[in-house]
Design an enzyme around this catalytic site. Structure first.
Site, mmCIF file in Angstrom:
data_model
loop_
_atom_site.group_PDB
_atom_site.id
_atom_site.type_symbol
_atom_site.label_atom_id
_atom_site.label_comp_id
_atom_site.label_asym_id
_atom_site.label_seq_id
_atom_site.Cartn_x
_atom_site.Cartn_y
_atom_site.Cartn_z
ATOM 1 N N ASP A 208 0.856 -1.186 0.000
ATOM 2 C CA ASP A 208 0.000 0.000 0.000
ATOM 3 C C ASP A 208 0.892 1.236 0.000
ATOM 4 O O ASP A 208 2.118 1.130 0.100
ATOM 5 C CB ASP A 208 -0.925 -0.001 1.228
ATOM 6 C CG ASP A 208 -2.257 0.676 0.952
ATOM 7 O OD1 ASP A 208 -2.272 1.682 0.228
ATOM 8 O OD2 ASP A 208 -3.284 0.194 1.461
ATOM 9 N N GLY A 234 4.547 1.543 -1.535
ATOM 10 C CA GLY A 234 4.817 1.885 -2.927
ATOM 11 C C GLY A 234 3.549 2.148 -3.707
ATOM 12 O O GLY A 234 2.442 2.115 -3.175
ATOM 13 N N ASP A 235 3.743 2.406 -4.992
ATOM 14 C CA ASP A 235 2.663 2.684 -5.928
ATOM 15 C C ASP A 235 2.470 1.460 -6.820
ATOM 16 O O ASP A 235 3.438 0.902 -7.346
ATOM 17 C CB ASP A 235 3.026 3.909 -6.776
ATOM 18 C CG ASP A 235 1.909 4.338 -7.700
ATOM 19 O OD1 ASP A 235 1.584 3.573 -8.635
ATOM 20 O OD2 ASP A 235 1.365 5.434 -7.515
ATOM 21 N N PHE A 236 1.219 1.041 -7.011
ATOM 22 C CA PHE A 236 0.930 -0.153 -7.809
ATOM 23 C C PHE A 236 1.542 -0.091 -9.200
ATOM 24 O O PHE A 236 1.913 -1.112 -9.778
ATOM 25 C CB PHE A 236 -0.576 -0.341 -7.980
ATOM 26 C CG PHE A 236 -1.344 -0.569 -6.713
ATOM 27 C CD1 PHE A 236 -0.724 -1.053 -5.568
ATOM 28 C CD2 PHE A 236 -2.694 -0.305 -6.660
ATOM 29 C CE1 PHE A 236 -1.439 -1.265 -4.405
ATOM 30 C CE2 PHE A 236 -3.423 -0.517 -5.506
ATOM 31 C CZ PHE A 236 -2.791 -0.990 -4.376
ATOM 32 N N HIS A 254 -11.773 -1.469 -9.272
ATOM 33 C CA HIS A 254 -12.869 -0.529 -9.527
ATOM 34 C C HIS A 254 -12.430 0.934 -9.407
ATOM 35 O O HIS A 254 -13.207 1.835 -9.692
ATOM 36 C CB HIS A 254 -14.076 -0.826 -8.632
ATOM 37 C CG HIS A 254 -13.894 -0.481 -7.181
ATOM 38 N ND1 HIS A 254 -14.883 -0.728 -6.250
ATOM 39 C CD2 HIS A 254 -12.873 0.082 -6.484
ATOM 40 C CE1 HIS A 254 -14.480 -0.316 -5.059
ATOM 41 N NE2 HIS A 254 -13.266 0.169 -5.189
#
Length: 348
Positions: A208, A234-236, A254
Site C-alpha cells: 500500500d 509503494g505505488d501499484f 474498480h
C-alpha cells in the site's frame, strides 16, 4: 404522431407504492445510522429493556422515541413485545459494539462519506465531473484524509468488512497450495491477519502507499502478527509488486479505467510465482447489467473518482487472460460481491 403498442395504463391501475418507497429509501438508512451513532444496539446487548429506559440510556428524546424504536422493529433490527425491545438476531450479530462480527464502523463510515457526495449526483450527471467534497468539512476523500486520525477511523471502519471478506477467502481457497500472498491495498493489514490466523503456514505482505505504514504497524503490532505480515510501501503502477504465491486484489480494480486495470494485472502476473494464483473481488456488474445494487455501486465510483467504476465479470476475465493468467473462474461472494480466480502456469 405518437403511437403505442397498447393502451396507456391509468393511475388507478398502477400502484405508486414502489415509487413512494424508493423516494424515501434513504429514510430507513438514516434510522439505522442514527441507531448505531446513539448506541441503541449496545444498550440492548444484554437483553430486553423497556422503551423508556432505552430512550434514557441512548439520549433519544421522548417525543421521537416510540416512533424511532418501532421503526427499527419494523425494519427487522429490533423485536418488540409488550413495550419492551430487544435486538433482532441480525442486530445482535452485527451491530453490538465489540462483537466479533461488528459492522457498526462500516455503517458509520458510509454515513459520513456517502450522503454529501450523493447529494451532488445531479450536478455530476450534468457535468460528468467527480464530486470532490472539501475534506475539511467532512467530505468524501476515501483513505486520503489529511488528518491521520480521520484516516485511521476510515480504515478502521473498513476492517469490519475485511473481517468478513477474509473469513470467506480463508474458507473458499485451498491455501495449502501456497505459502505466501500479497494483499494489494492491504491498508492496516486486517484481511491479511484473518487469513494468516486461519492458515498458520501462510506469510503475508501488504502492499500500500507509504503513508499507510504507521497505521499498519500499529494495528498489526496490536494483533501480535508482526512476524507473519510484512508491509511494502509503494505505488501499484511504478513500484514492483512484491512476489508471492498468490495476490489478492479486493476493491482495487474498480478505482481505475480499463487500460489501467490491464496494466496492473500484467504487473500482478509478473509478481505471482509460477503455479500461483490471483484473487479479485469487487461488486462486479453482472454481465447483462441488470442488478441495480451493482450498478449503483458503479455509479458511486464514477461519482467520487475520475476513472473508477465497477466492471463486468466478463471484463475481469478478459483482462486476466490478456495478462497471461489461465483457468479463470467466477463465483458469488457474500451476496454482494463476485470473486474471480485465475492461475499462472507452473514452470516447465
Amino acid at each position: 404522431m405518437t403511437t403505442t403498442e397498447g393502451p396507456t395504463p391509468t393511475a388507478a391501475a398502477v400502484d405508486p407504492g414502489p415509487l413512494i418507497k424508493l423516494t424515501i429509501a434513504d429514510c430507513a438508512a438514516k434510522v439505522l445510522h442514527s441507531a448505531v451513532a446513539l448506541g441503541v444496539f449496545g444498550a440492548l446487548a444484554d437483553g430486553p429493556r423497556d422503551g423508556a429506559e432505552v430512550a434514557r440510556t441512548t439520549g433519544v428524546h421522548d417525543r421521537l422515541a416510540a416512533d424511532f424504536l418501532d421503526a427499527l422493529a419494523g425494519l427487522g433490527l429490533l423485536e418488540r413485545s409488550g413495550g419492551r425491545y430487544r435486538n433482532s438476531a441480525l442486530a445482535q450479530t452485527y451491530l453490538v459494539p465489540d462483537a466479533p462480527a461488528y459492522l457498526g464502523g462500516f455503517i458509520e463510515l458510509t454515513n459520513e462519506t456517502l450522503y454529501g457526495t450523493w447529494g451532488r449526483l445531479t450536478e455530476a450527471l450534468r457535468t460528468g465531473e467527480p464530486q470532490h467534497l472539501d475534506p475539511d468539512k467532512g467530505g468524501f476523500v476515501g483513505d486520503r484524509h489529511r488528518d491521520p486520525a480521520k484516516m485511521k477511523r476510515f480504515l478502521a471502519g473498513l476492517d469490519a468488512y475485511s473481517d468478513r471478506m477474509g473469513e470467506e477467502l480463508a474458507a473458499r481457497v485451498d491455501w495449502s497450495r501456497y505459502t505466501s500472498f500479497t494483499d494489494l491495498g492491504g491498508a492496516r493489514g486486517n484481511l491479511a491477519a484473518v487469513l494468516v490466523r486461519s492458515h498458520p503456514h501462510l506469510r503475508a505482505t501488504c502492499f500500500d502507499l507509504e503513508r499507510t505504514r504507521p497505521l499498519f504497524t500499529e494495528h498489526v503490532s496490536g494483533l501480535g502478527l508482526t512476524d507473519r505480515i510484512d508491509f511494502a510501501g509503494g505505488d501499484f503502477f511504478t513500484d514492483p509488486v512484491p512476489p508471492s504465491d498468490a495476490v489478492v486484489l479486493g476493491h482495487i480494480l474498480h478505482g481505475f479505467d480499463a487500460d489501467r486495470c490491464r496494466t496492473l494485472l500484467r504487473r500482478v502476473h509478473d509478481a505471482v510465482r509460477p503455479g500461483g494464483t490471483v484473487l479479485v473481488y469487487d461488486r462486479m456488474i453482472d454481465d447483462d447489467r441488470s442488478d441495480p445494487e451493482r450498478l449503483l455501486s458503479s455509479l458511486h465510483m464514477r461519482l467520487v473518482s475520475q476513472d473508477g467504476s465497477e466492471y463486468r465479470v466478463a471484463d475481469c476475465g478478459d483482462w486476466l487472460r490478456e495478462a497471461g493468467f489461465t483457468d479463470v473462474t467466477a463465483e458469488p461472494m457474500l451476496g454482494t460481491h463476485t470473486l474471480v480466480t485465475a492461475h499462472k502456469e507452473a514452470a516447465a
